[in-house]
Design an enzyme around this catalytic site. Structure first.
Site, PDB file in Angstrom:
ATOM      1  N   GLU A  44      10.395  15.481  54.342  1.00  0.00           N
ATOM      2  CA  GLU A  44      11.140  14.966  53.200  1.00  0.00           C
ATOM      3  C   GLU A  44      12.312  14.085  53.645  1.00  0.00           C
ATOM      4  OE1 GLU A  44      10.559  14.937  50.062  1.00  0.00           O
ATOM      5  OE2 GLU A  44       8.773  16.200  50.120  1.00  0.00           O
ATOM      6  N   TYR A 125      17.422  16.520  45.128  1.00  0.00           N
ATOM      7  CA  TYR A 125      15.985  16.278  45.222  1.00  0.00           C
ATOM      8  C   TYR A 125      15.356  17.024  46.401  1.00  0.00           C
ATOM      9  CZ  TYR A 125      11.683  14.203  46.772  1.00  0.00           C
ATOM     10  OH  TYR A 125      10.406  14.053  47.234  1.00  0.00           O
ATOM     11  N   ASP A 143      12.693  12.273  42.276  1.00  0.00           N
ATOM     12  CA  ASP A 143      13.001  11.068  43.046  1.00  0.00           C
ATOM     13  C   ASP A 143      12.535   9.851  42.257  1.00  0.00           C
ATOM     14  OD1 ASP A 143      10.255  11.165  43.247  1.00  0.00           O
ATOM     15  OD2 ASP A 143      10.180  10.981  45.422  1.00  0.00           O
TER      16      ASP A 143
END
Length: 346
Positions: A44, A125, A143
């Protein structure tokens, strides 16, 4: 957007089809092979502002050399930054290293949204993504891809860059969250935005949710989401000097922590008028770095775009045996240079 109650009811109708589509069509990616929170976290962070195709080889090398969070914590920061070379946004790597140390001290990866959110470099997020994907927690991860998908499904005609728009989307998703399939739901929204619901030219005919999409029904899928342009990037004119010694080594310096690319290595460079002559460039380099390059010659013009600054660069080559104030002589590629400088040596 419709009222929250109606929006939630609408969302409930497309949650199940989305999850089924994801389970049947998800791309095979290395960080999806398990739900290891370390793997999810690294992927991520790497994927922030970076395309999957670019991330894949970096992720493979990173996992090969730092297979566990403990290995990452024990590695020298300079080595971690070298592994990050070319990915940009180097504060991500610094925060990864710092957070790895904290996780190692905790004895394991934190398992609640709040604990994950407090790690360095992790925002709402990323915390939501890790919590949902790795631990199956009903946390939202909104996102740009998710905002685009939901704004089209719901025909949201407000600026998606506004905090109020993001809050509406988060509330909608929370109201319809499938607690038994949190990870698939979060990844399904991301996947749909990455491969079907594209920013330009969305593949509506291949979309499993086309019959639920209010934007498609209204013929607005190309017009949404609404994005009001940000303020233009500031432009800086800079002179960059590639200085070599008799051994062919390149002179580099470490940038201060409180500037763009802070704490990373740089080629000697100064902000200067685009019309500045060679004596002016030499004088500025001497004042900033404590040495005077010899045989200064113009090499090329170049540009590098950051998130909020554009560097217009005049690139020079020069010779010196002096290292100036705190300079380091290094063989090419021996130290981690950000892309803005590294590409100038090619």
């Amino acid at each position: 957007m419709s009222e929250s109650k109606n929006g939630a009811a609408h969302a409930l109708s497309w949650v199940a089809p989305l999850i089924i589509w994801y389970q049947n069509n998800a791309r095979s990616l290395p960080w999806r092979e398990d739900r290891n929170p370390y793997h999810v976290w690294i992927s991520e962070i790497m994927l922030q502002q970076t395309r999957i195709e670019t991330v894949m080889p970096y992720y493979a090398r990173f996992m090969n050399d730092y297979p566990t969070v403990e290995a990452l914590a024990e590695a020298p920061l300079e080595d971690v930054l070298k592994h990050w070379e070319g990915l940009g946004y180097y504060s991500r790597a610094k925060n990864l290293h710092k957070a790895a140390g904290l996780i190692a001290e905790m004895g394991g990866f934190p398992q609640t949204y709040e604990e994950i959110r407090h790690l360095p470099g992790i925002g709402d997020y990323t915390a939501g993504a890790i919590a949902a994907i790795a631990f199956g927690l009903p946390e939202t991860a909104v996102d740009g891809n998710v905002m685009r998908v939901v704004s089209r499904l719901q025909k949201l005609e407000e600026d998606v860059m506004l905090a109020s728009s993001r809050k509406k989307v988060e509330e909608l998703l929370k109201a319809s969250y499938p607690k038994e399939a949190a990870g698939a739901f979060v990844q399904g929204l991301m996947e749909l935005g990455e491969v079907i619901c594209l920013p330009k030219g969305p593949k509506c005919e291949a979309c499993p949710l086309q019959s639920y999409c209010e934007a498609k029904k209204a013929g607005l899928q190309e017009a949404l989401p609404v994005r009001i342009p940000k303020t233009k990037r500031r432009i800086e004119d800079r002179a960059v000097v590639i200085v070599r010694n008799a051994m062919g080594e390149v002179l580099v310096f470490k940038r201060p922590d409180n500037v763009v690319l802070g704490g990373l290595y740089e080629l000697p460079n100064v902000e200067i008028s685009p019309e500045a002559d060679l004596p002016s460039v030499l004088n500025a380099i001497r004042n900033q770095y404590g040495f005077t390059p010899e045989k200064l010659t113009f090499k090329q013009s170049a540009k590098h775009v950051f998130s909020h600054i554009t560097w217009n660069m005049r690139v020079f080559e020069a010779y010196s045996e002096e290292a100036g104030k705190d300079g380091i002589w290094a063989e090419k590629n021996a130290v981690m240079l950000p892309t803005a400088f590294r590409k100038l040596q090619d």
